[in-house]
Design a protein around this motif. Structure first.
Motif, PDB file in Angstrom:
ATOM      1  N   HIS A   5      34.280  37.170  30.940  1.00 27.52           N
ATOM      2  CA  HIS A   5      35.002  37.801  32.041  1.00 27.52           C
ATOM      3  C   HIS A   5      35.868  36.749  32.720  1.00 27.52           C
ATOM      4  CE1 HIS A   5      32.919  41.746  32.206  1.00 27.52           C
ATOM      5  NE2 HIS A   5      31.916  41.063  31.677  1.00 27.52           N
ATOM      6  N   VAL A   7      38.136  36.216  36.141  1.00 28.34           N
ATOM      7  CA  VAL A   7      38.370  36.820  37.456  1.00 28.34           C
ATOM      8  C   VAL A   7      38.619  35.705  38.472  1.00 28.34           C
ATOM      9  CG1 VAL A   7      35.872  36.896  37.943  1.00 28.34           C
ATOM     10  CG2 VAL A   7      37.429  38.457  39.142  1.00 28.34           C
ATOM     11  N   VAL A  19      36.669  43.633  43.760  1.00 31.79           N
ATOM     12  CA  VAL A  19      36.803  43.098  42.399  1.00 31.79           C
ATOM     13  C   VAL A  19      35.661  42.145  42.087  1.00 31.79           C
ATOM     14  CG1 VAL A  19      38.282  41.806  40.822  1.00 31.79           C
ATOM     15  CG2 VAL A  19      39.301  43.357  42.475  1.00 31.79           C
ATOM     16  N   SER A  23      33.078  42.950  38.995  1.00 33.47           N
ATOM     17  CA  SER A  23      32.938  42.037  37.851  1.00 33.47           C
ATOM     18  C   SER A  23      31.514  41.504  37.760  1.00 33.47           C
ATOM     19  CB  SER A  23      33.941  40.886  37.955  1.00 33.47           C
ATOM     20  OG  SER A  23      33.803  40.185  39.176  1.00 33.47           O
ATOM     21  N   HIS A 103      40.002  40.662  34.797  1.00 34.99           N
ATOM     22  CA  HIS A 103      40.010  41.468  36.020  1.00 34.99           C
ATOM     23  C   HIS A 103      41.233  41.098  36.860  1.00 34.99           C
ATOM     24  CE1 HIS A 103      35.837  42.921  35.409  1.00 34.99           C
ATOM     25  NE2 HIS A 103      35.708  41.754  34.785  1.00 34.99           N
ATOM     26  N   GLU A 104      42.075  42.087  37.153  1.00 36.67           N
ATOM     27  CA  GLU A 104      43.398  41.887  37.763  1.00 36.67           C
ATOM     28  C   GLU A 104      44.259  41.084  36.774  1.00 36.67           C
ATOM     29  OE1 GLU A 104      42.783  41.969  42.492  1.00 36.67           O
ATOM     30  OE2 GLU A 104      42.049  40.119  41.577  1.00 36.67           O
ATOM     31  N   GLN A 127      41.467  45.095  33.364  1.00 36.76           N
ATOM     32  CA  GLN A 127      41.104  46.029  34.432  1.00 36.76           C
ATOM     33  C   GLN A 127      41.850  45.594  35.693  1.00 36.76           C
ATOM     34  OE1 GLN A 127      36.883  46.500  34.757  1.00 36.76           O
ATOM     35  NE2 GLN A 127      37.008  48.252  36.103  1.00 36.76           N
ATOM     36  N   HIS A 129      42.161  46.995  38.665  1.00 31.79           N
ATOM     37  CA  HIS A 129      41.494  47.244  39.952  1.00 31.79           C
ATOM     38  C   HIS A 129      42.479  47.658  41.047  1.00 31.79           C
ATOM     39  CE1 HIS A 129      37.513  45.718  38.738  1.00 31.79           C
ATOM     40  NE2 HIS A 129      38.178  44.813  38.038  1.00 31.79           N
ATOM     41  N   SER A 131      45.760  47.180  41.185  1.00 28.91           N
ATOM     42  CA  SER A 131      46.911  46.299  41.435  1.00 28.91           C
ATOM     43  C   SER A 131      47.982  46.421  40.354  1.00 28.91           C
ATOM     44  CB  SER A 131      46.445  44.849  41.536  1.00 28.91           C
ATOM     45  OG  SER A 131      45.917  44.394  40.296  1.00 28.91           O
ATOM     46  N   LEU A 186      34.472  52.778  38.992  1.00 27.37           N
ATOM     47  CA  LEU A 186      33.507  51.808  39.495  1.00 27.37           C
ATOM     48  C   LEU A 186      32.205  52.530  39.815  1.00 27.37           C
ATOM     49  CD1 LEU A 186      35.722  49.628  41.875  1.00 27.37           C
ATOM     50  CD2 LEU A 186      35.215  49.285  39.452  1.00 27.37           C
TER      51      LEU A 186
END
Length: 388
Positions: A5, A7, A19, A23, A103-104, A127, A129, A131, A186
């Motif tokens: 992941h 982030v 976020v 995550s 993430h983002e 993902q 989120h 944005s 989510l």
């Protein structure tokens, strides 16, 4: 599977927003399923995170690498990540992973991850989120980012995750192929809500009387959250036995709210407990009567799900992407208007039966759809499509 992941901020920096929690919850569930999970992130938070060694910190079985940002102030003030050693470390280790979950996407970690994932033919999912579009603040900078890096990061993803159908339409607007879009909401961890704190603990801590009702906001104290609207609406409610609790960390908007509170003479009716986590957060949820998220823009409301798990009714603005299934089901939805919001709050305060109905519906909905066990299964099935 060996899962990575990526982030910008991670646990324990939960004050940075949903976020971080999302995550963390996904990664933790994947560890519980027996996967080898790593997280590449930064050490930035409101106060820089400090560890004996910022590399390979074990967080609930997750291998977390907190790369040092060159400047925590730049990160907090300009939202620009500057993780010094991440690109080189990522280049050396990326082949250790079967799949990557970004993430983002408008951050330097995503730039480096995209580059080396593509170079080494490692599949990744993205993902955003909420944005996806360059909106609200720094639009021009976001548009420049997209032209240089952002569109490539979006288009080269094997899949992109949309939280709602609204976000799916935003991906399409950005030119992402529809076949690449999966709606993945989510959730919350239901195990954390099996044993709730005793009612009254939050009221006792903050000197709130037993017969006083609590309107609760839980999130970042940021302009986008619409807390100025909430205070203006709260001022219109002619009931002396109501308190407003604004729970969360300050992201540059607290001073403005304090000025409004002084202007309306609400100092004795509004409290700011700061950031609450764990049992302290659940105490606030258990003691509140209504949960309100009055956002100018919101893609999802995880704290709203937490309130639902505690059988609380929600009030959201129509700017929230989940408002379609909240309205008259687990709560009320209003315009971004102080009179409309005030009317919704007053309606629920006066109608305990309606509050109970919304609370019951909320718990049922989480059990069926919005919990991490079900969502993790969906994510794992998507991952596996690229590992055959």
């Amino acid at each position: 599977m060996n899962i990575l992941h990526v982030v910008p901020s991670f646990a324990p920096c939960f004050s940075a927003g949903g976020v971080v929690n999302a995550s963390y919850q996904i990664a933790k569930k994947q560890v519980e399923k027996g996967h080898n999970v790593s997280v590449y992130t930064t050490d930035s938070c409101q106060e820089r995170l400090k560890f004996k060694d910022n590399y390979n910190v074990n967080v609930d079985g997750i291998n977390v690498f907190y790369f040092k940002n060159a400047s925590n102030n730049i990160k907090n003030n300009l939202t620009i990540d500057t993780p010094i050693n991440l690109p080189n470390y990522l280049r050396k280790t990326i082949n250790n992973f079967d799949i990557i979950h970004i993430h983002e996407h408008r951050h330097s970690l995503a730039i480096a991850t995209h580059r080396y994932a593509k170079k080494n033919d490692i599949p990744y999912v993205l993902q955003a989120h909420g944005s996806v579009l360059p909106f609200f603040q720094k639009e021009k900078l976001k548009e420049i980012f997209d032209k240089i890096w952002g569109f490539d990061i979006l288009y080269d993803a094997n899949k992109v995750f949309a939280l709602t159908d609204v976000e799916k339409q935003q991906y399409l607007q950005m030119g992402v192929e529809e076949s690449k879009i999966e709606i993945v909401p989510l959730g919350i961890n239901l195990d954390e809500y099996k044993a709730l704190p005793q009612k009254g603990a939050f009221k006792t801590k903050y000197g709130i009387k037993d017969d006083e009702k609590i309107i609760l906001f839980l999130g970042r104290i940021h302009e986008i959250k619409g807390l100025d609207l909430l205070i203006k609406s709260f001022n219109k409610i002619p009931n002396e036995k109501i308190k407003l609790a604004i729970v969360g960390g300050d992201y540059g908007f607290l001073n403005h709210l304090e000025n409004l509170i002084e202007e309306y003479n609400l100092k004795d009716k509004v409290i700011f407990p700061g950031v609450l986590v764990g049992e302290a957060k659940k105490e606030a949820l258990v003691d509140c009567d209504i949960f309100v998220m009055p956002s100018r823009y919101e893609s999802f409301t995880t704290s709203g799900l937490e309130a639902m798990a505690c059988k609380k009714p929600l009030i959201l603005t129509k700017n929230n992407h989940i408002s379609d299934w909240v309205d008259d089901n687990v709560g009320l939805v209003c315009d971004f208007d102080e009179n409309n919001l005030s009317d919704c709050i007053s309606r629920l305060i006066k109608d305990e039966g309606l509050c109970e109905k919304f609370g019951y519906n909320g718990v049922q909905l989480i059990q069926k759809k919005y919990n991490w066990d079900i969502i993790e299964q969906q994510i794992e099935s998507i991952y596996k499509k690229f590992l055959q």
